[in-house]
Scaffold this active site. Structure first.
Site, mmCIF file in Angstrom:
data_model
loop_
_atom_site.group_PDB
_atom_site.id
_atom_site.type_symbol
_atom_site.label_atom_id
_atom_site.label_comp_id
_atom_site.label_asym_id
_atom_site.label_seq_id
_atom_site.Cartn_x
_atom_site.Cartn_y
_atom_site.Cartn_z
ATOM 1 N N GLY A 183 0.885 -1.173 -0.034
ATOM 2 C CA GLY A 183 -0.104 0.054 0.083
ATOM 3 C C GLY A 183 0.818 1.264 0.031
ATOM 4 O O GLY A 183 1.753 1.094 0.425
ATOM 5 N N CYS A 186 1.624 2.439 3.497
ATOM 6 C CA CYS A 186 1.907 1.344 4.310
ATOM 7 C C CYS A 186 3.652 1.117 4.511
ATOM 8 O O CYS A 186 4.269 1.177 3.359
ATOM 9 C CB CYS A 186 1.511 -0.013 3.810
ATOM 10 S SG CYS A 186 2.083 -1.646 4.789
#
Length: 347
Positions: A183, A186
């Site tokens: 992500g 992330c």
């Protein structure tokens, strides 16, 4: 210790090889899929793109807009029961069929989820979401919620390997969420060294899931419509988007003024921003595994949705797939060292 020598690939490592096509126009391509789910035998029909269960993406407003495109929204778990009751009472039951109720794995999460589901029989989808789907506790919770909710479709994750996909499906999941670390906000791969390139994860996990009659969601790593198409081409039944849908009017994120221009705050759900907001801060025994960014405010999400779906339709015309279901069968990926010409900047 052991080392696997096989090279694993992300979306940036491949392109589609074009193939002859009889399609005359992108308008001839259907992106609608119909699925029958393993444990309930219930059916769902729609465009298999899901807004991520992040509190700055998976909002009630996002759910209303995406449902008009027959897309799904995994509504984040931080809404109160009162907020859910208001949403359900004001919303057409047909729209609720495109909503997933997100939950963690605590006893409080379990109780709250059952209370939300009891508000309407049209709420058929549960998204059981943890960062590490490899824990025994997660598997036990999945079995528990499957037993308690035998008629609901359960999406569970995240994992990245075929054997764990099989474990989750056999434990009660209809759909498995695939992705660790890809992500845009992330930082798990940096903080922990753990992860798996997303395209290879999708290819391998789809093979495992389909062998048992389950489905997968490719969750994370998509930065453009071409990446969404690659996820579908690799075998994903659904694709979940966070960053690509962030900073829109429907997101509910905090708007910040920067030199007279509006920006919206977007953060990972394991970031210090998320933990400060929902957990009273970062616990002393753990590290933040997400970042917080400011993105230019992008207005209504419908324009972005049309761009994404238009890109996927165009992919289908390039490889001769008249339906999204055919895309993976028509896909040949070629390994590449370059994706685009950036002499005048990126798209």
């Amino acid at each position: 210790m052991r080392i696997e020598e096989d090279l694993k690939l992300g979306f940036k490592d491949v392109l589609f090889r074009p193939k002859r096509s009889t399609l005359k126009s992108r308008s001839q391509v259907s992106l609608t899929r119909q699925f029958t789910f393993k444990h309930t035998q219930t059916q769902w029909q729609g465009v298999p793109v899901i807004a991520a269960n992040m509190d700055t993406v998976g909002s009630f407003a996002m759910a209303r807009t995406l449902a008009s495109f027959e897309m799904m929204t995994a509504v984040h778990k931080h809404y109160s029961l009162a907020q859910w009751q208001t949403f359900v009472s004001e919303t057409d039951p047909a729209l609720l069929g495109h909503v997933m109720v997100s939950t963690g794995t605590s006893e409080d999460d379990f109780t709250k989820t059952r209370q939300i589901l009891a508000m309407s029989s049209a709420l058929r989808f549960i998204c059981v979401d943890v960062a590490n789907g490899y824990s025994q506790h997660f598997v036990e919770f999945l079995r528990k919620i499957r037993e308690a909710c035998p008629n609901h479709v359960i999406l569970a994750g995240n994992v990245v390997t075929g054997e764990m996909v099989e474990e989750l499906i056999l434990s009660g999941a209809d759909i498995v969420k695939v992705g660790i670390g890809p992500g845009s906000v992330c930082t798990t791969r940096v903080k922990t060294g753990v992860g798996y390139p997303q395209l290879s994860a999708i290819i391998e996990c789809a093979d495992a899931a389909h062998g048992l009659g389950g489905q997968i969601v490719g969750d994370g790593g998509c930065t453009c419509p071409g990446d969404v198409a690659k996820a579908f081409g690799g075998g994903a039944d659904f694709v979940m988007l966070g960053g690509m849908l962030a900073a829109h009017e429907e997101c509910g994120g905090e708007i910040v003024d920067v030199d007279g221009e509006p920006f919206m705050k977007f953060y990972g759900m394991s970031s210090s921003s998320a933990m400060d907001k929902h957990a009273g801060g970062v616990a002393e025994y753990r590290a933040s595994e997400g970042k917080t960014v400011l993105l230019p405010y992008r207005g209504p999400v419908e324009n972005t949705v049309r761009d994404i779906l238009g890109g996927v339709r165009s992919t289908c015309t390039y490889v001769g797939a008249s339906q999204l279901k055919e895309l993976t069968k028509r896909t040949t990926f070629i390994r590449v060292r370059e994706q685009e010409n950036n002499v005048y900047g990126k798209e």
